[in-house]
Write a protein that holds these residues in place. Structure first.
Motif, PDB file in Angstrom:
ATOM      1  N   GLY A 165       0.801  -1.224   0.000  1.00  0.00           N
ATOM      2  CA  GLY A 165       0.000   0.000   0.000  1.00  0.00           C
ATOM      3  C   GLY A 165       0.834   1.273   0.000  1.00  0.00           C
ATOM      4  O   GLY A 165       0.313   2.360   0.150  1.00  0.00           O
ATOM      5  N   GLY A 166       2.159   1.139  -0.135  1.00  0.00           N
ATOM      6  CA  GLY A 166       3.019   2.298  -0.075  1.00  0.00           C
ATOM      7  C   GLY A 166       3.396   2.698   1.341  1.00  0.00           C
ATOM      8  O   GLY A 166       4.108   3.669   1.546  1.00  0.00           O
ATOM      9  N   LEU A 167       2.929   1.946   2.332  1.00  0.00           N
ATOM     10  CA  LEU A 167       3.186   2.298   3.737  1.00  0.00           C
ATOM     11  C   LEU A 167       3.902   1.225   4.535  1.00  0.00           C
ATOM     12  O   LEU A 167       4.543   1.530   5.530  1.00  0.00           O
ATOM     13  CB  LEU A 167       1.867   2.609   4.456  1.00  0.00           C
ATOM     14  N   ALA A 168       3.773  -0.033   4.166  1.00  0.00           N
ATOM     15  CA  ALA A 168       4.339  -1.095   5.007  1.00  0.00           C
ATOM     16  C   ALA A 168       5.848  -0.964   5.090  1.00  0.00           C
ATOM     17  O   ALA A 168       6.485  -0.344   4.238  1.00  0.00           O
ATOM     18  CB  ALA A 168       3.949  -2.469   4.467  1.00  0.00           C
ATOM     19  N   GLY A 169       6.412  -1.524   6.132  1.00  0.00           N
ATOM     20  CA  GLY A 169       7.859  -1.492   6.306  1.00  0.00           C
ATOM     21  C   GLY A 169       8.390  -0.163   6.780  1.00  0.00           C
ATOM     22  O   GLY A 169       9.553   0.158   6.590  1.00  0.00           O
ATOM     23  N   ALA A 202       5.926   6.365   5.894  1.00  0.00           N
ATOM     24  CA  ALA A 202       5.132   7.325   6.664  1.00  0.00           C
ATOM     25  C   ALA A 202       4.728   8.489   5.777  1.00  0.00           C
ATOM     26  O   ALA A 202       5.495   8.928   4.921  1.00  0.00           O
ATOM     27  CB  ALA A 202       5.931   7.838   7.856  1.00  0.00           C
ATOM     28  N   VAL A 203       3.499   8.965   5.972  1.00  0.00           N
ATOM     29  CA  VAL A 203       2.977  10.101   5.218  1.00  0.00           C
ATOM     30  C   VAL A 203       2.103  10.950   6.126  1.00  0.00           C
ATOM     31  O   VAL A 203       1.528  10.459   7.093  1.00  0.00           O
ATOM     32  CB  VAL A 203       2.136   9.661   3.995  1.00  0.00           C
ATOM     33  N   HIS A 204       2.016  12.237   5.795  1.00  0.00           N
ATOM     34  CA  HIS A 204       1.008  13.093   6.415  1.00  0.00           C
ATOM     35  C   HIS A 204      -0.252  12.942   5.568  1.00  0.00           C
ATOM     36  O   HIS A 204      -0.253  13.282   4.388  1.00  0.00           O
ATOM     37  CB  HIS A 204       1.448  14.561   6.429  1.00  0.00           C
ATOM     38  N   ALA A 205      -1.298  12.403   6.133  1.00  0.00           N
ATOM     39  CA  ALA A 205      -2.564  12.220   5.433  1.00  0.00           C
ATOM     40  C   ALA A 205      -3.666  12.142   6.482  1.00  0.00           C
ATOM     41  O   ALA A 205      -3.504  11.451   7.491  1.00  0.00           O
ATOM     42  CB  ALA A 205      -2.543  10.949   4.585  1.00  0.00           C
ATOM     43  N   PRO A 206      -4.789  12.827   6.253  1.00  0.00           N
ATOM     44  CA  PRO A 206      -5.852  12.828   7.260  1.00  0.00           C
ATOM     45  C   PRO A 206      -6.553  11.484   7.432  1.00  0.00           C
ATOM     46  O   PRO A 206      -7.088  11.184   8.495  1.00  0.00           O
ATOM     47  CB  PRO A 206      -6.823  13.896   6.753  1.00  0.00           C
ATOM     48  N   THR A 207      -6.549  10.660   6.366  1.00  0.00           N
ATOM     49  CA  THR A 207      -7.178   9.334   6.428  1.00  0.00           C
ATOM     50  C   THR A 207      -6.293   8.337   5.687  1.00  0.00           C
ATOM     51  O   THR A 207      -5.321   8.709   5.028  1.00  0.00           O
ATOM     52  CB  THR A 207      -8.577   9.322   5.765  1.00  0.00           C
ATOM     53  N   LEU A 208      -6.673   7.083   5.735  1.00  0.00           N
ATOM     54  CA  LEU A 208      -5.949   6.029   5.023  1.00  0.00           C
ATOM     55  C   LEU A 208      -6.557   5.731   3.658  1.00  0.00           C
ATOM     56  O   LEU A 208      -6.113   4.805   2.975  1.00  0.00           O
ATOM     57  CB  LEU A 208      -5.931   4.760   5.879  1.00  0.00           C
ATOM     58  N   TYR A 248      -4.353   4.939   0.640  1.00  0.00           N
ATOM     59  CA  TYR A 248      -3.429   3.813   0.775  1.00  0.00           C
ATOM     60  C   TYR A 248      -4.113   2.475   1.017  1.00  0.00           C
ATOM     61  O   TYR A 248      -3.533   1.430   0.728  1.00  0.00           O
ATOM     62  CB  TYR A 248      -2.441   4.100   1.913  1.00  0.00           C
ATOM     63  N   CYS A 249      -5.324   2.505   1.563  1.00  0.00           N
ATOM     64  CA  CYS A 249      -6.018   1.271   1.950  1.00  0.00           C
ATOM     65  C   CYS A 249      -7.403   1.219   1.304  1.00  0.00           C
ATOM     66  O   CYS A 249      -8.170   2.175   1.409  1.00  0.00           O
ATOM     67  CB  CYS A 249      -6.185   1.206   3.465  1.00  0.00           C
TER      68      CYS A 249
END
Length: 153
Positions: A66-70, A73-79, A82-83
């Motif tokens: 999803g671009g996040l595992a491992g 980290a991102v600044h984003a109000p929701t997932l 990515y999900c």
């Protein structure tokens, strides 16, 4: 797992929610399994930002991680970006993992400051049970050595 860190530069409060992926897929090297959680707690310290910290299960949107595992980290109000689906971990929440496909899931830590300041997560605690095919063991695991810091201005 342990020893991961991330420290965000200060950003305006309205843009400060941080999403950090962890406990990602095993790259297909292990048998897929289902974990059933009783709880998952992120431990905050130095929380002058009045932040909340929650842990969610993410069914990835565009790729196995999803671009996040491992540790991504991102600044984003929701997932939502990515999900395809994100479920807060509460008693009974399941996680399908150990697969390198978009059907495998991973965990995401959301840190949401409520006022200017900084907040740090230094550990997480999980209480879970493995599926019957993997022994059905249950227990509590605490992951120390983390340092995820979010800063809001």
């Amino acid at each position: 797992m342990g020893g991961f860190s991330f420290e965000a530069k200060p950003v305006p409060l309205a843009e400060s929610t941080m999403q950090v992926g962890f406990m990602g897929p095993y790259d297909g090297k292990e048998d897929p399994e289902t974990l059933t959680f009783r709880s998952a707690t992120a431990h905050l310290r130095n929380n002058s930002a009045g932040a909340t910290a929650t842990i969610s299960v993410c069914l990835p949107r565009k790729s196995p991680d999803g671009g996040l595992a491992g540790g991504g980290a991102v600044h984003a109000p929701t997932l939502a970006e990515y999900c395809r689906e994100a479920r807060p971990v509460v008693s009974g929440t399941t996680l399908r993992w150990g697969t390198e496909s978009v059907d495998g899931e991973f965990l995401v830590l959301t840190m949401n400051p409520t006022q200017p300041g900084a907040a740090e997560v230094d550990s997480v605690t999980f209480e879970y049970k493995r599926d019957a095919a993997h022994g059905g063991q249950s227990g509590v695991e605490r992951v120390d050595g983390l340092r995820y810091v979010v800063r809001a201005s």
